[in-house]
Design a protein around this motif. Structure first.
Motif, PDB file in Angstrom:
ATOM      1  N   ALA A 281       0.832  -1.202   0.000  1.00 13.87           N
ATOM      2  CA  ALA A 281       0.000   0.000   0.000  1.00 13.87           C
ATOM      3  C   ALA A 281       0.872   1.261   0.000  1.00 13.87           C
ATOM      4  CB  ALA A 281      -0.933  -0.009   1.206  1.00 13.87           C
ATOM      5  N   VAL A 282       1.960   1.235   0.783  1.00 14.52           N
ATOM      6  CA  VAL A 282       2.865   2.386   0.820  1.00 14.52           C
ATOM      7  C   VAL A 282       3.619   2.506  -0.502  1.00 14.52           C
ATOM      8  CG1 VAL A 282       4.907   3.333   1.963  1.00 14.52           C
ATOM      9  CG2 VAL A 282       3.083   2.298   3.330  1.00 14.52           C
ATOM     10  N   ARG A 284       2.657   1.470  -3.447  1.00 13.56           N
ATOM     11  CA  ARG A 284       1.729   1.926  -4.488  1.00 13.56           C
ATOM     12  C   ARG A 284       1.406   3.409  -4.338  1.00 13.56           C
ATOM     13  NH1 ARG A 284      -3.737  -1.306  -4.555  1.00 13.56           N
ATOM     14  NH2 ARG A 284      -3.830  -0.258  -2.525  1.00 13.56           N
ATOM     15  N   LYS A 285       1.318   3.877  -3.104  1.00 11.28           N
ATOM     16  CA  LYS A 285       1.017   5.287  -2.852  1.00 11.28           C
ATOM     17  C   LYS A 285       2.124   6.195  -3.386  1.00 11.28           C
ATOM     18  CE  LYS A 285       0.469   8.558   0.973  1.00 11.28           C
ATOM     19  NZ  LYS A 285       0.437   8.709   2.463  1.00 11.28           N
ATOM     20  N   ASN A 286       3.379   5.779  -3.208  1.00 11.76           N
ATOM     21  CA  ASN A 286       4.516   6.614  -3.608  1.00 11.76           C
ATOM     22  C   ASN A 286       5.085   6.244  -4.980  1.00 11.76           C
ATOM     23  OD1 ASN A 286       4.576   8.079  -1.134  1.00 11.76           O
ATOM     24  ND2 ASN A 286       5.621   6.360  -0.151  1.00 11.76           N
ATOM     25  N   TRP A 287       4.487   5.262  -5.649  1.00 17.86           N
ATOM     26  CA  TRP A 287       5.089   4.750  -6.873  1.00 17.86           C
ATOM     27  C   TRP A 287       5.140   5.800  -7.987  1.00 17.86           C
ATOM     28  CZ3 TRP A 287       2.927   3.985 -11.794  1.00 17.86           C
ATOM     29  CH2 TRP A 287       3.747   3.281 -12.704  1.00 17.86           C
TER      30      TRP A 287
END
Length: 321
Positions: A281-282, A284-287
């Motif tokens: 989740a982290v 994907r959030k910063n990708w």
């Protein structure tokens, strides 16, 4: 015993003489032909051993100057790209750790670069980035020189095989992993005592670097000729297929390598998390923002830096051929 009249004994007779003059030449010839003839001595020939080849002549012309050229081109490229890359790397680290947003970090660092450039150039992040890319370029350059020397090829020869990938990856990963563990301690989460980087993070950083090295050093020499054949002569008047490949390949691979990089950072920043879904989740959030930043980082690192290293080395090597 017959009486010879002298002492009553017969005098000894002289041995008969050989009558050599009685032997005819025809008899000597017949005897010679009847004698066994000696076999002729076999001719001794030396054959080359199986697999032996003549010693190849090495191309050692101006070897010391060629090695100096390798160093100069690598240092020039590394010094050119180190300020920008150190700033971008810092912003990615601070964004992943929650210290500052990526935009705020970039804005602050670029202001420092414009107002007080010496604070950036003489900083530890700059020195680490210079070591990473200077060492990587130098390893690739000296491998090209070693290949051209041992195989008697021109000094401008550039390789693209497994040996170059392995050597460049070893140099880049070795220095880059040290750089990463310094960066995560410098720009990690606030209020947390810096701790050693764990093995999973090291492995993920190594995988990230292998992907980037392969796309930066091995793909362009293979992709460049193909692009040159596809684009027209008008385009190649301004930019060659090799240059296009040198920019495109390292940038494209960041789409896959950035999640690997973020995963390694999250393992360091949140060591207590055990669920891979929370980590994803982290990531994907910063990708998206991190991929954009890493593309902006990799274009100068292996795009601009790669082209500068290639052109400076080739230009100087052509004078030493």
């Amino acid at each position: 015993m017959k009486d010879s009249g002298i002492g009553g004994l017969e005098a000894p007779r002289a041995p008969p003489q050989l009558q050599l003059n009685a032997v005819k030449p025809s008899q000597l010839a017949t005897a010679a032909s009847a004698a066994p003839r000696a076999l002729p001595a076999p001719a001794i020939t030396t054959e080359p051993k199986t697999g032996s080849t003549p010693a190849a002549k090495w191309n050692t012309k101006n070897l010391a100057l060629r090695l100096g050229t390798d160093f100069i081109s690598a240092a020039s490229a590394a010094a050119l790209v180190a300020p920008i890359i150190s700033i971008i790397d810092r912003s990615i680290m601070e964004n992943a750790s929650g210290q500052r947003s990526l935009v705020d970090s970039l804005k602050s660092s670029f202001q420092t670069l414009l107002r007080a450039p010496h604070r950036v150039i003489f900083s530890k992040p700059f020195a680490l980035i210079f070591a990473v890319y200077g060492g990587t370029y130098l390893t690739a350059n000296t491998l090209d020189t070693a290949t051209s020397t041992t195989r008697s090829l021109p000094a401008t020869h550039v390789t693209s095989g497994t040996a170059k990938f392995a050597a460049s990856s070893a140099a880049n990963i070795g220095i880059c992993i040290y750089k990463d563990q310094v960066f995560v301690r410098l720009f990690g989460p606030q209020g947390i005592t810096p701790r050693p980087v764990t093995l999973p993070s090291y492995l993920l950083f190594a995988a990230r670097d292998c992907m980037t090295i392969f796309a930066s050093f091995n793909v362009p020499p293979l992709l460049g000729p193909a692009l040159s054949r596809r684009v027209g002569d008008e385009v190649q008047r301004y930019v060659s297929g090799q240059t296009m490949a040198q920019f495109a390949a390292p940038a494209a691979v960041q789409l896959a390598s950035t999640p690997v990089h973020l995963w390694g950072l999250d393992i360091y920043n949140r060591p207590g998390v055990t669920c891979w879904r929370d980590r994803w989740a982290v990531v994907r959030k910063n990708w998206a923002v991190s991929t954009a930043a890493r593309i902006c980082r990799i274009v100068p690192a292996f795009g601009v830096g790669g082209v500068v290293n290639y052109k400076v080395r080739r230009g100087l090597m052509e004078k030493l051929v």
